[in-house]
Design an enzyme around this catalytic site. Structure first.
Site, mmCIF file in Angstrom:
data_model
loop_
_atom_site.group_PDB
_atom_site.id
_atom_site.type_symbol
_atom_site.label_atom_id
_atom_site.label_comp_id
_atom_site.label_asym_id
_atom_site.label_seq_id
_atom_site.Cartn_x
_atom_site.Cartn_y
_atom_site.Cartn_z
ATOM 1 N N ASP A 250 -42.716 -29.069 66.661
ATOM 2 C CA ASP A 250 -42.218 -29.622 65.403
ATOM 3 C C ASP A 250 -42.171 -31.145 65.445
ATOM 4 O O ASP A 250 -41.812 -31.738 66.465
ATOM 5 C CB ASP A 250 -40.793 -29.066 65.167
ATOM 6 C CG ASP A 250 -40.201 -29.506 63.840
ATOM 7 O OD1 ASP A 250 -40.828 -29.222 62.807
ATOM 8 O OD2 ASP A 250 -39.115 -30.113 63.844
ATOM 9 N N GLU A 286 -47.435 -30.372 64.939
ATOM 10 C CA GLU A 286 -47.328 -30.796 63.547
ATOM 11 C C GLU A 286 -47.465 -32.313 63.449
ATOM 12 O O GLU A 286 -46.530 -33.048 63.748
ATOM 13 C CB GLU A 286 -45.958 -30.378 62.968
ATOM 14 C CG GLU A 286 -45.782 -30.781 61.513
ATOM 15 C CD GLU A 286 -44.334 -30.778 61.025
ATOM 16 O OE1 GLU A 286 -44.120 -30.724 59.816
ATOM 17 O OE2 GLU A 286 -43.411 -30.837 61.869
#
Ligand code: CA
Length: 542
Positions: A250, A286
Site C-alpha cells: 500500500d 501501489e
C-alpha cells in the site's frame, strides 16, 4: 438481460424476508441480520441453481506469477455468520466460485485488527480483525485456496499504522516525556512545531505534532528507523509462515513524502526482504502515477511488480481501456490499443505487468462504460488480452457500479438479485445495482459474468496471452487489430474488432480457437481464409 433495481437501506427487512422464503437459494451468503430468520445455506451448492453451460477451453496453467487475480474487500464480500459483515469464512465459502470464474489468485484487502471499516489503519500486524474471524479461519482459507490452486496475497500497510496502535501511543508518550531511550521513540516522526502533513497529538501534558499525511488516525512510520524495518521484516516472516503467497504494498509513493528516490529504495528493500523469505512471492505495489513514474519505481525495485494505473478508470477519459472502447476513437482504436499493450509491458522492468480496470479507491468500470453491457464486457475482454497478471475488483464481474465516494465503491457483493445485500459501509450514499446478481448471471449464458468467465478461460488456456512477445500485422482498417504473441516458441494470433459493426478479415492466420463476443447471440466465424468478427469481438487463432 439487465435489470435496474435499487436497494436502499430501507429495503433490508424486505430483502431478508425474500431470502428466507426463497425456494432456490444459490449458496448465498447469509446476509440478513435478524437471527430469528437466519438459516445456514452453506450446504447448498452451485448445482442447486441453474448454471449456463459454456464452451470452455482446456486450461494450460503455468506455475508462475502470471495469473488472474481477484481483489476482495472482505467486509463487503460474503457474510458467513449473518452478523451483517463479510468475513474470512465467507471468502472461503466462495473460493470455488472464484476458481470457477478462472481466477487463480486473490488479493485480500487488510484483514488485521483496525478501528476503521476499511482497515488500512492497523493496530496489530499479527492478528485477524475480530469482525472478519480469527487466525484459524485464516489458516483454513489459505489451505482451501491452495487446494484449489488459488494464491493468496495480503495487503501490507506499512507506510503508517493506526493512531491507536500501541507503538504510536508509546512513541508519543516518550516524546512528551522526553524519554529518548524509549524503544519506540524513533518509530514515528514528531515535531514540536506545527508543519505541513503533521497533526497535533491530543494530550494535556504537552504540545507535539506527528507526521500523518493521509489522516490524523494514520501516523506515518519512520522507515529510516532500523527497529521499524526489523519489525516489518518480522511481519513479513509471520505472514509468509502462515502461507501467504505474497503481498500488495500500500501507498508506495508515500513511504518518503519528499523523496521518490528514498521511496523507491524502500520498495527495493522490502521486496528483496520478502523474497528472502519466499523466493517466488508475488509482490505488487501501489504507485498511483503515470507511466513515467511507474517505470522509475519498477527500475529501482526489479523484484516487484506495479499496478498499471494508466489502464484503469483512475485516468478516466484518458484511460487506455476507455479510449479503446470509444466509438468516436474508432479511426485509431487499433493503434491506441496496440500501443497500450506495449506500454503495459514497458511499465514492468523486472517484475510482471499488472493491468487492471479499477479498484476499491476508484469509480467502478461499469460506470465509466456508461452502464452499457456490451462495452462493459469488451473492456474486460481487452484487459484480458494484456500481458501480465490482470486484476479484477470483486463485483465487477456482475457489472456492479459505485462512484463518488469510497463507501459507494465498496458496497456488498450482490450474490443474488432477490437476496439484496445489506452491507453498506458507513457513508454509503448509493447502493444501486445495475445488473442481476451472481445467481442469475451464472444461469444466463450471455451475462457479463459468463463473459468474464470466458475471458479468464482464454488467458488460462493460452499462456502466450499473458507472457508473449508482441508483434503486429499491419491492416488498412484501424477498427481491426491483428496482433501476434509468441511464448516458448508458440505463436498465437489475436484479432480484435473495435467497431460496433461486423468486420471481415482476409488472411491465413491459423485456425480459430475461440471467439469472445461482447454482444449477445453473436459469434466469430471462420470460412477458409475469411474471418467474420461481430461488433466488439476478439478472436484467438493458432
Ligand atoms: Ca460475518
Amino acid at each position: 438481460m439487465s435489470i435496474s433495481s435499487k436497494f436502499k437501506k430501507g429495503a433490508i427487512a424486505a430483502a431478508a424476508f425474500i431470502m428466507a422464503f426463497s425456494a432456490c437459494m444459490f449458496s448465498a451468503c447469509t446476509n440478513n441480520s435478524d437471527d430469528s430468520s437466519y438459516s445456514d445455506n452453506s450446504s447448498a451448492s452451485a448445482s442447486d441453481a441453474a448454471v449456463a453451460e459454456l464452451d470452455l477451453l482446456e486450461e494450460n496453467i503455468v506455475n508462475d506469477n502470471y495469473a488472474n487475480y481477484y481483489e476482495i474487500f472482505v467486509y463487503s464480500f460474503c457474510d458467513s455468520d449473518g452478523d451483517g459483515y463479510g468475513d474470512l469464512n465467507g471468502v472461503t465459502e466462495k473460493l470455488s466460485y472464484i476458481r470457477d470464474l478462472g481466477y487463480t489468485g486473490i488479493w485480500l484487502m487488510p484483514i488485521c485488527p483496525s478501528p476503521s471499516y476499511h482497515k488500512y489503519d492497523v493496530t496489530d500486524y499479527y492478528d485477524i480483525d475480530s469482525l472478519y474471524g480469527d487466525m484459524d479461519d485464516f489458516e483454513t482459507l489459505i489451505s482451501e485456496a491452495h487446494t484449489l490452486g488459488i494464491s493468496v496475497i495480503l495487503d501490507l500497510v506499512v507506510n503508517h499504522t493506526s493512531s491507536s496502535h500501541e507503538w504510536f501511543k508509546a512513541s508519543a508518550k516518550a516524546h512528551i516525556n522526553g524519554d529518548t531511550n524509549n524503544t519506540y521513540y524513533d518509530w514515528y516522526n514528531f515535531s514540536t512545531s506545527s508543519q505541513t502533513g503533521y497533526n497535533k497529538y491530543p494530550s494535556s501534558l504537552g504540545t507535539i505534532y506527528y507526521e500523518s499525511r493521509f489522516d490524523s488516525g494514520m501516523p506515518d512510520l519512520n522507515l529510516d528507523c532500523q527497529a521499524v524495518r526489523d519489525e516489518i521484516e518480522n511481519i513479513i516472516e509471520f505472514w509468509i509462515g502462515k502461507g501467504a503467497d505474497g503481498f500488495r504494498l500500500d501507498a508506495c509513493t508515500s513511504y518518503y513524502t519528499d523523496s521518490s528516490t528514498s521511496s523507491q529504495e524502500f520498495c527495493d528493500w522490502i521486496s528483496t526482504t520478502i523474497k528472502s523469505y519466499k523466493e517466488d512471492a508475488f509482490i505488487v505495489g501501489e504507485v498511483w502515477e503515470g507511466i513515467g513514474t511507474i517505470k522509475e519505481y519498477s527500475a529501482a525495485a526489479p523484484e516487484m511488480s506495479f499496478f498499471a494505473f494508466p489502464v484503469s478508470t483512475s485516468s478516466s477519459s484518458s484511460s487506455y481501456i476507455y479510449k479503446a472502447t470509444l466509438s468516436s476513437e474508432s479511426s485509431k482504436n487499433a493503434d491506441n490499443y496496440y500501443s497500450s499493450c506495449g506500454n503495459v509491458i514497458s511499465m514492468a522492468s523486472g517484475g510482471i505487468p499488472v493491468p487492471f480496470l479499477d479498484n476499491h479507491d476508484m469509480n467502478r468500470v461499469a460506470g465509466l462504460m456508461s452502464r452499457d453491457e456490451n462495452r462493459i464486457k469488451f473492456a474486460y475482454g481487452l484487459l484480458s488480452i494484456y500481458n501480465g497478471t490482470a486484476f479484477t475488483y470483486y463485483g465487477d464481474e456482475i457489472g456492479m457500479i459505485g462512484s463518488g465516494s469510497d463507501p459507494n465503491r465498496r458496497i456488498g457483493m450482490l450474490w443474488s438479485t432477490d437476496g439484496a445485500t445489506t452491507i453498506a459501509p458507513s457513508g454509503t450514499t448509493s447502493t444501486e445495482y445495475c445488473f442481476d446478481g451472481v445467481e442469475e448471471q451464472l444461469a444466463d449464458e450471455g451475462s457479463i459474468l459468463n463473459y468474464y468467465k470466458q475471458a479468464n478461460n482464454l488467458r488460462n488456456a493460452f499462456p502466450e496471452i499473458a507472457r508473449g512477445e508482441l508483434s503486429r500485422t499491419s491492416y488498412d482498417n484501424n477498427k481491426v487489430l491483428i496482433m501476434h504473441k509468441t511464448y516458448n516458441n508458440s505463436t498465437i494470433t489475436i484479432i480484435i474488432n473495435f467497431d460496433t459493426s461486423e468486420q471481415t478479415v482476409e488472411g491465413d492466420y491459423g485456425t480459430l480457437q475461440k471467439g469472445l463476443c461482447a454482444y449477445r447471440d453473436t459469434s466469430v466465424t471462420q470460412s477458409g481464409t475469411t474471418l467474420t468478427l461481430p461488433a466488439y469481438s476478439i478472436a484467438v487463432l493458432k
